[in-house]
Design an enzyme around this catalytic site. Structure first.
Site, PDB file in Angstrom:
ATOM      1  N   TYR A  17      -1.840  -8.149 -10.845  1.00 46.20           N
ATOM      2  CA  TYR A  17      -0.735  -8.047  -9.894  1.00 46.20           C
ATOM      3  C   TYR A  17       0.499  -8.807 -10.387  1.00 46.20           C
ATOM      4  O   TYR A  17       1.589  -8.239 -10.507  1.00 46.20           O
ATOM      5  CB  TYR A  17      -1.146  -8.629  -8.535  1.00 46.20           C
ATOM      6  CG  TYR A  17      -2.203  -7.866  -7.797  1.00 46.20           C
ATOM      7  CD1 TYR A  17      -1.881  -7.025  -6.743  1.00 46.20           C
ATOM      8  CD2 TYR A  17      -3.551  -8.004  -8.122  1.00 46.20           C
ATOM      9  CE1 TYR A  17      -2.852  -6.341  -6.035  1.00 46.20           C
ATOM     10  CE2 TYR A  17      -4.532  -7.322  -7.431  1.00 46.20           C
ATOM     11  CZ  TYR A  17      -4.175  -6.489  -6.381  1.00 46.20           C
ATOM     12  OH  TYR A  17      -5.149  -5.811  -5.696  1.00 46.20           O
TER      13      TYR A  17
ATOM     14  N   GLU B  95       0.821  -1.211   0.000  1.00 44.08           N
ATOM     15  CA  GLU B  95       0.000   0.000   0.000  1.00 44.08           C
ATOM     16  C   GLU B  95       0.855   1.261   0.000  1.00 44.08           C
ATOM     17  O   GLU B  95       0.470   2.281  -0.585  1.00 44.08           O
ATOM     18  CB  GLU B  95      -0.964  -0.012   1.190  1.00 44.08           C
ATOM     19  CG  GLU B  95      -1.881  -1.230   1.265  1.00 44.08           C
ATOM     20  CD  GLU B  95      -2.607  -1.538  -0.031  1.00 44.08           C
ATOM     21  OE1 GLU B  95      -2.904  -0.600  -0.792  1.00 44.08           O
ATOM     22  OE2 GLU B  95      -2.879  -2.721  -0.296  1.00 44.08           O
TER      23      GLU B  95
END
Length: 755
Positions: free
Chosen positions: A509, A411
């Protein structure tokens, strides 16, 4: 907020920050570098306050003028003669060709700033209020502005349009109102006969075609309802403290239209401010800087502003019994959670400042000022969500051994990729996720002095997860099973008439990471770092094109023949648009520890549960990724695994009672499929009444009822369905329907065939 109230507020000098302070906002809450140039830095003390008071008086004067302006009565409103015919129930409105996940016509009239004025009502579990959009005419001759909405009542008859005299960075709902003139109530239509996966549209007709340079302030009033998909409303019993209710919003991908009517697309970025009224005992936080609050008898109103442009999916809010704690001496990095959970959270996240510093040193200066992670209640559907200034994270990160902090590093990486640099359509989500996974795995290597052990092991686990995801999607109709050419197996998937979340998976991803890693290998680590820094600086707060800019960098950096040779090795079409595993095998992911994990799994299988491998105790000292590799290897060779083998492994490591959620999410469904019930089988007491930590089905039920993270619980429900336990799956889902966020619930309903 009514204009007359604004006038009173302005005259009294209660302009957000001034309500509780005689000094300007702390420097940590201001943006840096070029953003500071957009507005002069305040001087501390009385001069700043005097300036604010003067500004407040000027606003009050302007508001009084506005109150005297004539407006068009709602009863007299009509379409301008130049406007097109009304768009009727046949649904002639189309999705935007740039981003087909939105009906908004941002390529004609685009939002530049959003002002929210909302009340959070826990009794009715609704957000109600207004949203004012600062709009600019992009395509001359345009006659309407279109907004997305879903799960709410939009009060079309209360829609208001004003001409706006120059939005400037730092404006909020008060200063914007002072810049308006020529207000009127337009014809506004609600078009609900559209694709339910994407939502509805509100069309606001202007009184005349717009011209280049025209600006508008369009205000819509709304109230959410039970069909919304952004908010998770929790009772006190669903929180750690069990004292107060809690609400959070999760807007990615297209759910901010369930929070307020917006041009809900990643193709445009806006600044925003908000006024949020909540019960007095609760605290509100947003993905923005707090600028003050005003307390009344039973309520408290919080004020926020985000002066750096963000896409709508990064607008978010939490309201609950929460507190903040800094993790460093300067208050730059901190955490938010419920008071009773704070000590555990602060300890688990204590390394966050060094991760943050390593990422910033590798990339470019962090533009957002402060970095805060909010550890949410367990129903949060993801591991993390990169909202700027208020990153969300699942409590599954708080294990006690810091084994899951890689999610926090991920993040942090989004602060540059996804937040500062964006993408224009959901098909290009890989730009945010692929580069961020690269940063997530690069940071541990940097902190380890160049040792790539963690990076390689994580990449190996990721590659296995990618393969399993593609196998789950399968192949296109008419193709052999091994082709893996389902459209969702492409890095840039085809999203025709679907919710983007239908194609959301590990593909963006892991295939994205492997492409980014391959691009690094083409130019070398040092040159690639230089590319990333240049890439970020040149494209801050914009949607980006990776291919053109990477190729331009290679041409600028290397001699012509060498540059041509390097670019010739990249098959962009194959990487981006053709489904299947990545075209370049990155074999350098092999590590000694990874090989040991694979060998240990193979030895357990070879010994058939009769004895333990010689190095069996090594498992106990492994990081989480190696344990995942061990379990993934067992799953890969599942046809050779028996109940006796799993019983031997469980007795050695106590996996049925494991704390690591990555282990739980693999062990429980795998055991179900093999038919291993747990160590409780030795006493014939599996099921109700079994001792804690001994029965697979009991522990799986407890896990699936205490965690809302879809990644972890979807495999459990799928295993129940695959093993003939359909009724049990339906019962568990019914039991937890109000616990799961809609983003988790909807895919589970599909698995259990309830939809």
């Amino acid at each position: 907020m009514p204009l007359i109230v604004l006038a009173a507020v302005a005259t009294a000098g209660i302009l957000v920050i001034a309500s509780s302070s005689t000094s300007p906002p702390p420097a940590s809450l201001r943006t840096k570098e070029v953003y500071e140039a957009e507005a002069p830095e305040e001087e501390p003390g009385a001069p700043w306050l005097a300036s604010l008071a003067s500004f407040a008086q000027s606003i009050a004067t302007k508001v009084v003028e506005l109150l005297n302006q004539p407006v068009v009565s709602p009863a007299a409103r009509s379409l301008p003669s130049s406007a097109p015919p009304l768009i009727g129930p046949a649904g002639a409105i189309h999705r935007n060709p740039i981003d087909e996940g939105s009906y908004a016509n941002f390529d004609e009239i685009t939002a530049t700033h959003v002002s929210l004025d909302i009340t959070v009502d826990f009794d009715s579990q609704t957000f109600r209020g207004s949203v004012s959009h600062s709009m600019a005419c992009v395509k001359p001759g345009s006659t309407m502005a279109i907004f997305d909405y879903q799960g709410m009542e939009v009060y079309a008859e209360k829609t208001k349009v004003c001409k706006l005299k120059g939005y400037t960075p730092g404006d909020n709902m008060v200063t914007l109102q002072a810049k308006t003139e020529g207000c009127y109530w337009p014809v506004a239509e609600l078009n609900t006969n559209l694709n339910p996966d994407i939502g509805s549209a509100v069309l606001v007709h202007l009184d005349a075609p717009c011209h280049t340079g025209d600006e508008f302030l369009i205000t819509l009033e709304f109230e959410t309802n039970d069909d919304q998909q952004a908010a998770m409303w929790l009772t006190p019993d669903q929180t750690v403290g069990k004292r107060q209710p809690y609400v959070l919003t999760q807007c990615e991908s297209i759910y901010c239209r369930s929070f307020a009517p917006l041009q809900d697309t990643p193709a445009i970025k806006v600044t925003y401010d908000a006024s949020v009224t909540v019960p007095k005992a609760l605290t509100a936080m947003m993905s923005a800087n707090s600028t003050g609050s005003v307390t009344e008898a039973d309520t408290k109103t919080y004020y926020f502003i985000c002066s750096i442009k963000v896409p709508s999916y990064l607008i978010t809010i939490i309201v609950g019994d929460v507190e903040y704690r800094a993790l460093d001496d300067v208050g730059r990095v901190g955490v938010v959670t419920e008071p009773g959970f704070m000590d555990a959270v602060a300890e688990e996240m204590s390394d966050l400042p060094k991760f943050f510093a390593a990422a910033e040193e590798y990339l470019t200066p962090y533009i957002w000022g402060t970095y805060t992670v909010a550890i949410l209640p367990p129903s949060f559907p993801f591991g993390g969500m990169e909202n700027p200034l208020l990153t969300f994270a699942s409590p599954t990160l708080i294990v006690g051994d810091k084994s899951q902090v890689s999610v926090a590093i991920h993040e942090i990486g989004h602060s540059w990729f996804g937040n500062e640099l964006g993408f224009a359509r959901w098909e290009d989500l890989w730009i945010a996720e692929g580069f961020t996974v690269f940063v997530e795995r690069k940071v541990p290597t940097l902190l380890a002095g160049g040792d790539m052990e963690v990076e390689k092991v994580d990449a190996t686990v990721g590659n296995q997860s990618l393969l399993e995801t593609m196998q789950d999607y399968g192949s296109a109709e008419g193709s052999p099973p091994e082709a893996l050419d389902h459209p969702y197996n492409a890095l840039v998937p085809v999203l025709d008439d679907v919710n983007p979340d239908d194609a959301f998976s590990t593909v963006c991803y892991e295939s994205g990471y492997q492409l980014v890693k391959y691009l690094e290998s083409v130019v070398g680590p040092t040159s690639f770092q230089a590319f990333l820094r240049k890439f970020v600086k040149a494209n801050s707060q914009t949607a980006i094109n990776v291919v053109d800019q990477y190729e331009a960098f290679v041409v600028e950096t290397f001699p012509p023949e060498e540059a041509s040779a390097k670019l010739a090795t990249i098959d962009w079409n194959r990487w981006l648009y053709q489904p299947g595993m990545p075209p370049a095998e990155l074999n350098n992911f092999t590590t000694k520890s990874g090989n040991l994990a694979i060998e240990l799994a193979d030895e357990f299988i070879a010994l058939e549960g009769l004895s333990l491998p010689k190095e069996w105790e090594s498992y106990n000292s492994w990081m989480s990724a190696l344990r995942q590799m061990f379990l993934d290897r067992l799953n890969l060779k599942k046809d050779e695994v028996t109940r006796a083998i799993l019983a031997k492994i469980d007795k050695a490591y106590g996996l049925t009672a494991a704390l690591d959620p990555e282990v739980k999410s693999r062990w429980y469904p795998f055991s179900m499929k093999i038919g291993y019930e747990g160590s409780c089988a030795e006493t014939a007491s599996c099921g109700e009444g079994a001792a804690p930590g001994t029965c697979i089905i009991n522990e799986a039920h407890l896990f699936a009822s205490s965690v809302g993270r879809g990644k972890y619980i979807r495999p459990i429900y799928q295993a129940l369905m695959d093993t003939g336990n359909e009724e049990l799956a339906a019962a568990w889902l019914a039991e937890n329907e109000n616990f799961y966020h809609p983003i988790t619930l909807i895919p589970l309903q599909r698995i259990v065939a309830l939809e």
